[in-house]
Design a protein around this motif. Structure first.
Motif, PDB file in Angstrom:
ATOM      1  N   ALA A  19       0.904  -1.062  -0.062  1.00 23.63           N
ATOM      2  CA  ALA A  19      -0.048   0.025  -0.010  1.00 23.63           C
ATOM      3  C   ALA A  19       0.777   1.190  -0.182  1.00 23.63           C
ATOM      4  O   ALA A  19       0.656   2.104  -0.827  1.00 23.63           O
ATOM      5  CB  ALA A  19      -0.968   0.141   1.382  1.00 23.63           C
ATOM      6  N   GLU A  20       1.850   1.291   0.853  1.00 27.35           N
ATOM      7  CA  GLU A  20       2.722   2.541   0.924  1.00 27.35           C
ATOM      8  C   GLU A  20       3.639   2.424  -0.300  1.00 27.35           C
ATOM      9  O   GLU A  20       3.686   3.621  -0.625  1.00 27.35           O
ATOM     10  CB  GLU A  20       3.775   2.477   2.176  1.00 27.35           C
ATOM     11  N   GLN A  21       4.242   1.496  -0.943  1.00 27.40           N
ATOM     12  CA  GLN A  21       5.259   1.659  -1.984  1.00 27.40           C
ATOM     13  C   GLN A  21       4.571   1.899  -3.344  1.00 27.40           C
ATOM     14  O   GLN A  21       4.982   2.617  -4.271  1.00 27.40           O
ATOM     15  CB  GLN A  21       6.137   0.456  -1.978  1.00 27.40           C
ATOM     16  N   ARG A  22       3.409   1.271  -3.303  1.00 23.36           N
ATOM     17  CA  ARG A  22       2.775   1.343  -4.824  1.00 23.36           C
ATOM     18  C   ARG A  22       1.673   2.307  -4.882  1.00 23.36           C
ATOM     19  O   ARG A  22       1.295   2.603  -6.048  1.00 23.36           O
ATOM     20  CB  ARG A  22       2.278  -0.187  -4.882  1.00 23.36           C
ATOM     21  N   LEU A  23       0.865   2.462  -3.744  1.00 24.74           N
ATOM     22  CA  LEU A  23      -0.301   3.420  -3.900  1.00 24.74           C
ATOM     23  C   LEU A  23      -0.223   4.697  -3.128  1.00 24.74           C
ATOM     24  O   LEU A  23      -0.942   5.650  -3.111  1.00 24.74           O
ATOM     25  CB  LEU A  23      -1.537   2.656  -3.563  1.00 24.74           C
ATOM     26  N   GLY A  24       1.028   4.661  -2.122  1.00 23.22           N
ATOM     27  CA  GLY A  24       0.981   6.128  -1.514  1.00 23.22           C
ATOM     28  C   GLY A  24       0.169   6.116  -0.503  1.00 23.22           C
ATOM     29  O   GLY A  24       0.147   7.264   0.218  1.00 23.22           O
ATOM     30  N   LEU A  25      -0.231   4.901   0.138  1.00 21.67           N
ATOM     31  CA  LEU A  25      -1.300   5.025   1.267  1.00 21.67           C
ATOM     32  C   LEU A  25      -0.527   4.969   2.801  1.00 21.67           C
ATOM     33  O   LEU A  25       0.662   3.925   2.795  1.00 21.67           O
ATOM     34  CB  LEU A  25      -2.125   3.887   1.172  1.00 21.67           C
ATOM     35  N   ALA A  26      -0.698   5.563   3.426  1.00 18.13           N
ATOM     36  CA  ALA A  26      -0.308   5.597   4.934  1.00 18.13           C
ATOM     37  C   ALA A  26      -0.815   4.627   5.880  1.00 18.13           C
ATOM     38  O   ALA A  26      -1.833   4.103   5.527  1.00 18.13           O
ATOM     39  CB  ALA A  26      -0.356   7.129   5.571  1.00 18.13           C
ATOM     40  N   PRO A  27      -0.384   4.308   6.734  1.00 21.34           N
ATOM     41  CA  PRO A  27      -0.942   3.097   7.529  1.00 21.34           C
ATOM     42  C   PRO A  27      -2.006   3.444   8.303  1.00 21.34           C
ATOM     43  O   PRO A  27      -3.054   2.447   8.337  1.00 21.34           O
ATOM     44  CB  PRO A  27       0.230   3.022   8.800  1.00 21.34           C
ATOM     45  N   VAL A  44      -9.818   7.992   2.170  1.00 22.38           N
ATOM     46  CA  VAL A  44      -8.757   8.033   0.861  1.00 22.38           C
ATOM     47  C   VAL A  44      -9.580   8.953  -0.243  1.00 22.38           C
ATOM     48  O   VAL A  44      -8.876   9.727  -1.001  1.00 22.38           O
ATOM     49  CB  VAL A  44      -8.264   6.797   0.519  1.00 22.38           C
ATOM     50  N   MET A  45     -10.831   8.611  -0.207  1.00 20.78           N
ATOM     51  CA  MET A  45     -11.667   9.477  -1.442  1.00 20.78           C
ATOM     52  C   MET A  45     -11.838  11.036  -1.282  1.00 20.78           C
ATOM     53  O   MET A  45     -11.493  11.684  -2.070  1.00 20.78           O
ATOM     54  CB  MET A  45     -12.913   8.870  -1.672  1.00 20.78           C
ATOM     55  N   LEU A 248     -22.957  -3.364   7.289  1.00 20.57           N
ATOM     56  CA  LEU A 248     -22.187  -3.220   5.879  1.00 20.57           C
ATOM     57  C   LEU A 248     -21.073  -2.134   6.170  1.00 20.57           C
ATOM     58  O   LEU A 248     -20.420  -1.821   5.005  1.00 20.57           O
ATOM     59  CB  LEU A 248     -23.153  -2.709   4.844  1.00 20.57           C
ATOM     60  N   LYS A 249     -20.895  -1.521   7.321  1.00 19.87           N
ATOM     61  CA  LYS A 249     -20.051  -0.424   7.668  1.00 19.87           C
ATOM     62  C   LYS A 249     -18.594  -0.821   7.264  1.00 19.87           C
ATOM     63  O   LYS A 249     -18.078  -0.351   6.533  1.00 19.87           O
ATOM     64  CB  LYS A 249     -19.951   0.155   9.099  1.00 19.87           C
ATOM     65  N   GLU A 250     -18.051  -2.013   7.688  1.00 23.12           N
ATOM     66  CA  GLU A 250     -16.767  -2.420   7.270  1.00 23.12           C
ATOM     67  C   GLU A 250     -16.584  -3.074   5.963  1.00 23.12           C
ATOM     68  O   GLU A 250     -15.559  -2.821   5.221  1.00 23.12           O
ATOM     69  CB  GLU A 250     -16.154  -3.400   8.395  1.00 23.12           C
ATOM     70  N   ALA A 251     -17.662  -3.753   5.590  1.00 23.01           N
ATOM     71  CA  ALA A 251     -17.625  -4.159   4.147  1.00 23.01           C
ATOM     72  C   ALA A 251     -17.518  -3.231   3.184  1.00 23.01           C
ATOM     73  O   ALA A 251     -16.920  -3.473   2.092  1.00 23.01           O
ATOM     74  CB  ALA A 251     -19.096  -5.109   4.024  1.00 23.01           C
ATOM     75  N   LEU A 252     -18.044  -1.962   3.032  1.00 19.55           N
ATOM     76  CA  LEU A 252     -17.892  -1.003   2.250  1.00 19.55           C
ATOM     77  C   LEU A 252     -16.742  -0.520   1.651  1.00 19.55           C
ATOM     78  O   LEU A 252     -16.414  -0.100   0.463  1.00 19.55           O
ATOM     79  CB  LEU A 252     -18.986   0.019   2.490  1.00 19.55           C
ATOM     80  N   LYS A 253     -15.541  -0.786   2.567  1.00 21.54           N
ATOM     81  CA  LYS A 253     -14.311  -0.382   2.452  1.00 21.54           C
ATOM     82  C   LYS A 253     -13.832  -1.388   1.465  1.00 21.54           C
ATOM     83  O   LYS A 253     -13.800  -2.652   1.664  1.00 21.54           O
ATOM     84  CB  LYS A 253     -13.563  -0.254   3.766  1.00 21.54           C
TER      85      LYS A 253
END
Length: 556
Positions: A19-27, A44-45, A248-253
């Motif tokens: 996630a960090e190296q390929r998408l630039g997402l933080a922990p 993220v959106m 569905l709160k967690e599933a939507l991610k």
């Protein structure tokens, strides 16, 4: 080696590093489910709202056959190939349903050296999304019966309950059931049925919602039935939508995993394309478009079902459009459409191949002429394919106004699809016209059905019994602006699975229509299509096993 053996030998990257190296997402953007899969925060959106969208590549196919076409495999292989040639690509595919996994089809995470991993997890339970969808759906079913049991304030007519139950398994015995047996303490006796989870309207809503707020609103708009005076009743009236959304709160991610080549992949949502709209979730597609320059996604079954619904339903509601389409075909499948039996497909037969090319041509004509999409044909290679057969396809496709590229991603991974990737990039760098919808919102429902049937399926007429026509007319008065979701056999342009090739001048029979009010479309049931499949005589479940060390075999 089998697909599962190839997957089990993969060297996977920790999902946090990916996630960090390929998408630039933080922990803080990740919610790991073990070491190799994670949920990605919807924040993220919001944080990346100002980023320009990448290019959206739709992978579709000819009409499916028992020989297989490899659409998911090609989707994954193309994304791997784009990354190999220096482009930033992210693949978006659907989650497999356990019904087909244990039934006829087996696993659905790609194949050969073009797979998403961890393969066993993805095919079996994964992050629990389908369980959450089934629970939310069946909670509403339980609350409807509970409402009737405790006084029936809404005066629901038990003969007109529109909400059934679901399970993520092929089980024909549940197609028609009776609930509430055992006396008044067990509820009100009435007829009911089960559908498979991937046919659930909750699944459709889940995949079409842009946010938790929209998800909750759409769930509240689900039509649950009618009162005795004919008044339509909705889920929000029995206060079910809040609890359903909570489930569905967690599933939507979106679910983040990786390919065998350690490239990022979103695997999220999974409505069937023959009985639902057949596309992965809007949130994962939109997130991918912000995170990557190229997004490769698929739509289920052939272009007549998957691509049509991807454009007319998903894109219409999400405000996105594909920049081009890749149409997957195989020599074997085309010969099958040319009239050969399954056991005859390994032998060279140029005559049958020539005849079967009519199926490919019809799909290409639909995509290029009816939708205005640029297309390239990917010939998914099999070892039995002869040079003469490949050449025949390449020459024929040129006459169809497109180009065919041989791809060997099943055997070679991304390296085998580099030529396809270069062609895709070259096409996307050219100016293009916008993809068109097949019909406008304001067109009536019956006319929309006719547009799909006549322009895409090659039907010369559409028929239905008077009671179905009356139902369509009633729905048209209040919901005529909705798109139609065609539910028919995936194996033919017609509603008859036995009509191979490019069936034309046939009659499409509409058996019933169902309003998916929360999802925002009308399901049109054609022919004998089932919303609860059955298991075959020798289900795939018979081959699946696990040893004392926990190693799974036979999954695919």
């Amino acid at each position: 080696m089998s697909d599962i053996q190839i997957a089990q030998q993969a060297t996977m990257q920790e999902v946090s590093q990916l996630a960090e190296q390929r998408l630039g997402l933080a922990p803080q953007h990740l919610e790991p489910y073990g070491r190799y899969k994670a949920k990605v925060s919807l924040d993220v959106m919001t944080e990346m709202a100002d980023r320009p969208d990448g290019k959206l590549i739709l992978v579709t196919a000819i009409s499916p056959t028992p020989a297989g076409e490899g659409k998911t495999t090609t989707t994954i292989g193309l994304s791997d190939a784009l990354n190999r040639i220096g482009k930033q690509s992210l693949v978006c595919v659907r989650e497999p349903s356990m019904g087909p996994c244990f039934g006829l089809k087996g696993g659905a995470a790609g194949g050969g050296y073009a797979q998403v991993v961890p393969m066993e997890d993805i095919n079996l339970h994964f992050t629990g999304d389908f369980h959450a969808i089934a629970s939310a759906h069946n909670l509403l079913a339980a609350m409807i019966d509970n409402h009737i049991h405790h006084g029936n304030e809404l005066q629901l007519d038990a003969r007109k309950i529109a909400w059934q139950r679901v399970v993520d398994m092929n089980d024909r015995a549940l197609r028609d059931i009776v609930v509430g047996m055992g006396g008044t303490a067990n509820g009100f006796l009435r007829q009911d049925r089960f559908d498979i989870v991937v046919a659930s309207e909750v699944m459709a809503i889940f995949c079409l919602s842009n946010s938790l707020h929209e998800l909750k609103q759409r769930l509240g708009d689900i039509l649950i039935g009618y009162s005795t005076d004919g008044t339509p009743r909705y889920a929000h009236e029995i206060k079910a939508h809040g609890a359903m959304a909570a489930l569905l709160k967690e599933a939507l991610k979106p679910n983040l995993v990786q390919t065998l080549e350690n490239n990022p992949a979103f695997v999220h949502g999974g409505p069937f394309a023959n009985i639902a709209h057949g596309c992965n979730s809007v949130v994962s597609t939109k997130m991918a478009l912000k995170l990557s320059d190229y997004v490769v996604t698929e739509a289920g079954f052939g272009a007549d079902l998957g691509a049509e619904k991807f454009i007319n339903i998903k894109c219409r509601k999400a405000g996105i459009k594909p920049d081009m389409a890749v149409v997957v075909a195989t020599v074997k499948a085309l010969k099958y459409h040319g009239g050969l039996a399954l056991k005859e497909l390994a032998e060279e037969n140029l005559g049958a191949l020539q005849a079967g090319l009519a199926n490919l041509q019809k799909h290409l004509d639909n995509l290029q002429q009816e939708f205005g999409l640029r297309c390239v044909v990917a010939i998914n290679h099999f070892v039995q394919d002869s040079d003469e057969e490949i050449a025949l396809i390449e020459n024929a496709v040129k006459q169809m106004g497109a180009e065919a590229i041989l791809a060997r991603h099943w055997a070679e991974g991304g390296a085998g699809a580099e030529a396809l990737a270069h062609k895709v990039v070259a096409m996307l760098e050219q100016d293009s016209t916008a993809c068109d919808f097949l019909y406008p919102d304001e067109m009536g429902l019956w006319d929309k059905i006719g547009e799909v049937a006549k322009r895409l399926y090659g039907a010369d007429q559409v028929v239905a019994e008077k009671k179905v026509l009356d139902k369509i007319a009633m729905l048209n008065e209040q919901h005529g602006s909705m798109p139609v979701c065609m539910a028919k056999t995936p194996y033919s342009f017609s509603s008859d699975a036995a009509l191979r090739g490019a069936a034309s001048n046939h009659t499409l029979t509409v058996r019933d229509v169902r309003l998916s009010h929360g999802a925002g479309f009308v399901v049109v049931l054609c022919g004998d299509v089932m919303t609860m499949p059955g298991l075959p005589k020798r289900p795939a479940a018979e081959r699946i096993d696990i040893d004392d060390d926990g190693t799974i075999t036979g999954l695919f």
